[in-house]
Scaffold this active site. Sequence first.
Site, PDB file in Angstrom:
ATOM      1  N   CYS A  17       0.902  -1.056   0.000  1.00  0.00           N
ATOM      2  CA  CYS A  17      -0.010   0.095  -0.072  1.00  0.00           C
ATOM      3  C   CYS A  17       0.935   1.334   0.111  1.00  0.00           C
ATOM      4  O   CYS A  17       1.981   1.247   0.291  1.00  0.00           O
ATOM      5  CB  CYS A  17      -0.880  -0.108   1.336  1.00  0.00           C
ATOM      6  SG  CYS A  17      -0.042   0.075   2.667  1.00  0.00           S
ATOM      7  N   CYS A 101       2.496   5.912   9.053  1.00  0.00           N
ATOM      8  CA  CYS A 101       1.710   5.973   7.964  1.00  0.00           C
ATOM      9  C   CYS A 101       0.740   7.195   7.816  1.00  0.00           C
ATOM     10  O   CYS A 101       0.069   7.190   9.124  1.00  0.00           O
ATOM     11  CB  CYS A 101       0.941   4.743   7.562  1.00  0.00           C
ATOM     12  SG  CYS A 101      -0.466   5.083   6.625  1.00  0.00           S
ATOM     13  N   HIS A 129      -0.778  -4.812  19.589  1.00  0.00           N
ATOM     14  CA  HIS A 129      -0.119  -4.492  18.198  1.00  0.00           C
ATOM     15  C   HIS A 129       0.595  -3.144  18.283  1.00  0.00           C
ATOM     16  O   HIS A 129       0.124  -2.281  19.033  1.00  0.00           O
ATOM     17  CB  HIS A 129      -1.283  -4.436  17.450  1.00  0.00           C
ATOM     18  CG  HIS A 129      -0.865  -4.153  15.693  1.00  0.00           C
ATOM     19  ND1 HIS A 129      -0.575  -3.106  15.258  1.00  0.00           N
ATOM     20  CD2 HIS A 129      -0.620  -5.301  14.978  1.00  0.00           C
ATOM     21  CE1 HIS A 129      -0.332  -3.239  13.996  1.00  0.00           C
ATOM     22  NE2 HIS A 129      -0.379  -4.563  13.695  1.00  0.00           N
ATOM     23  N   GLU A 131       0.554  -0.482  16.291  1.00  0.00           N
ATOM     24  CA  GLU A 131      -0.496   0.351  15.953  1.00  0.00           C
ATOM     25  C   GLU A 131      -1.259   0.900  17.117  1.00  0.00           C
ATOM     26  O   GLU A 131      -1.492   1.998  17.497  1.00  0.00           O
ATOM     27  CB  GLU A 131      -1.205   0.201  14.753  1.00  0.00           C
ATOM     28  CG  GLU A 131      -1.839   1.382  14.232  1.00  0.00           C
ATOM     29  CD  GLU A 131      -3.010   0.994  13.101  1.00  0.00           C
ATOM     30  OE1 GLU A 131      -3.982   2.089  13.086  1.00  0.00           O
ATOM     31  OE2 GLU A 131      -2.760   0.220  12.395  1.00  0.00           O
ATOM     32  N   THR A 170      -6.204   0.708  11.954  1.00  0.00           N
ATOM     33  CA  THR A 170      -6.360   0.836  10.196  1.00  0.00           C
ATOM     34  C   THR A 170      -6.451  -0.486   9.568  1.00  0.00           C
ATOM     35  O   THR A 170      -6.883  -0.498   8.506  1.00  0.00           O
ATOM     36  CB  THR A 170      -5.302   1.744  10.153  1.00  0.00           C
ATOM     37  OG1 THR A 170      -3.960   1.076   9.950  1.00  0.00           O
ATOM     38  CG2 THR A 170      -5.492   3.182  10.297  1.00  0.00           C
ATOM     39  N   SER A 229      -1.034  -7.950  10.899  1.00  0.00           N
ATOM     40  CA  SER A 229      -2.520  -7.697  11.025  1.00  0.00           C
ATOM     41  C   SER A 229      -3.424  -7.883   9.868  1.00  0.00           C
ATOM     42  O   SER A 229      -4.342  -8.723   9.897  1.00  0.00           O
ATOM     43  CB  SER A 229      -2.748  -6.366  11.934  1.00  0.00           C
ATOM     44  OG  SER A 229      -4.124  -6.482  12.158  1.00  0.00           O
ATOM     45  N   ASN A 230      -3.066  -6.964   8.961  1.00  0.00           N
ATOM     46  CA  ASN A 230      -4.047  -6.848   7.683  1.00  0.00           C
ATOM     47  C   ASN A 230      -3.857  -8.209   7.035  1.00  0.00           C
ATOM     48  O   ASN A 230      -4.945  -8.758   6.406  1.00  0.00           O
ATOM     49  CB  ASN A 230      -3.600  -5.805   6.873  1.00  0.00           C
ATOM     50  CG  ASN A 230      -2.259  -6.015   6.177  1.00  0.00           C
ATOM     51  OD1 ASN A 230      -2.593  -6.692   5.075  1.00  0.00           O
ATOM     52  ND2 ASN A 230      -1.260  -5.318   6.559  1.00  0.00           N
ATOM     53  N   SER A 273       2.081  -5.369   3.394  1.00  0.00           N
ATOM     54  CA  SER A 273       3.508  -5.186   3.441  1.00  0.00           C
ATOM     55  C   SER A 273       4.326  -6.473   2.959  1.00  0.00           C
ATOM     56  O   SER A 273       5.443  -6.386   3.035  1.00  0.00           O
ATOM     57  CB  SER A 273       3.794  -5.259   4.991  1.00  0.00           C
ATOM     58  OG  SER A 273       3.026  -6.187   5.668  1.00  0.00           O
TER      59      SER A 273
END
Length: 316
Positions: A17, A101, A129, A131, A170, A229-230, A273
Amino acid sequence: MTKPALTLYLAAPRGFCAGVDRAIKIVEMAIEKWGAPVYVRHEIVHNKFVVDSLRDKGAIFVEELEDCPDDRPVIFSAHGVPKSVPAAATLRQMVYVDATCPLVSKVHIEAQRHAASGLQMIMIGHKGHPETVGTMGQLPDGEVLLVETVDDVATVEVRNPEQLAFVTQTTLSVDDTKDIVAALHTRFPAIIGPHKEDICYATTNRQLAVKAVAPKSDALLVVGAPNSSNSRRLVEVGAKAGCKYSQLVQRAENIDWRALDGIRSIAITAGASAPELLVNEVIDAFRSRYDVTVEVVETAIEDIEFKVPRVLRQPA
């Protein structure tokens, strides 16, 4: 011997991304500007291949700022850091570059704005996490309460139910988060949500692409790291969308071929990522065993790009 036929559905968008792309560029440009070593607090993005290749170029990855010397530049990862980290770097007169980000920074600003209006924050996210730690660390202890599930919403203890706002990590599952948001609104009707969805465009787009390929595939492979995570959410989304075998693989060498025995179709995607190089490696591994027909299933076109910080665009 004739290879068995296989339809390979390639999800698009997939992989890097804009935030990940920017973070990697920041490390590369910092090494170019200041020379090696450049220190990076936490993995710049959650992908071993990316981290190893940056390490080869001269990046040193550490967990905490205390592990960095005063006289070398330090970069903060794309996931964001608590406010205390840049404050400590400033105190030590360190050169630092924040690779957070911009979409995570937006959540930080939101949380600070609500807190300045006297609201207590609830964050939907995963405990521990980076983030989540970074976002919660924008405000004093106790000002941000974490909920991970719908059940957590029922037990969270707030200061004043009339003075609440929420933000989200996010990289969460869009569908799971909707349920948690609905539970928050049911229990706390006055709670204020973000003006625009906190779950980022890339997370949403990759999940939508998986929903398009999963139901027609015998199996789904998500190229990504176990601590991403994503990427893990994409595996879950694929399973919920009806794919019987939905798995995470870091590299082609991690594919469990026995589990895929007899398949006629496979869907492939990659977390935000994971570099395209690793996706191509997986496709090549299938080509070596099957007569592959690739079908790209594109559900969105991404053209977002984030600028690197000014300090890296200026000469040393």
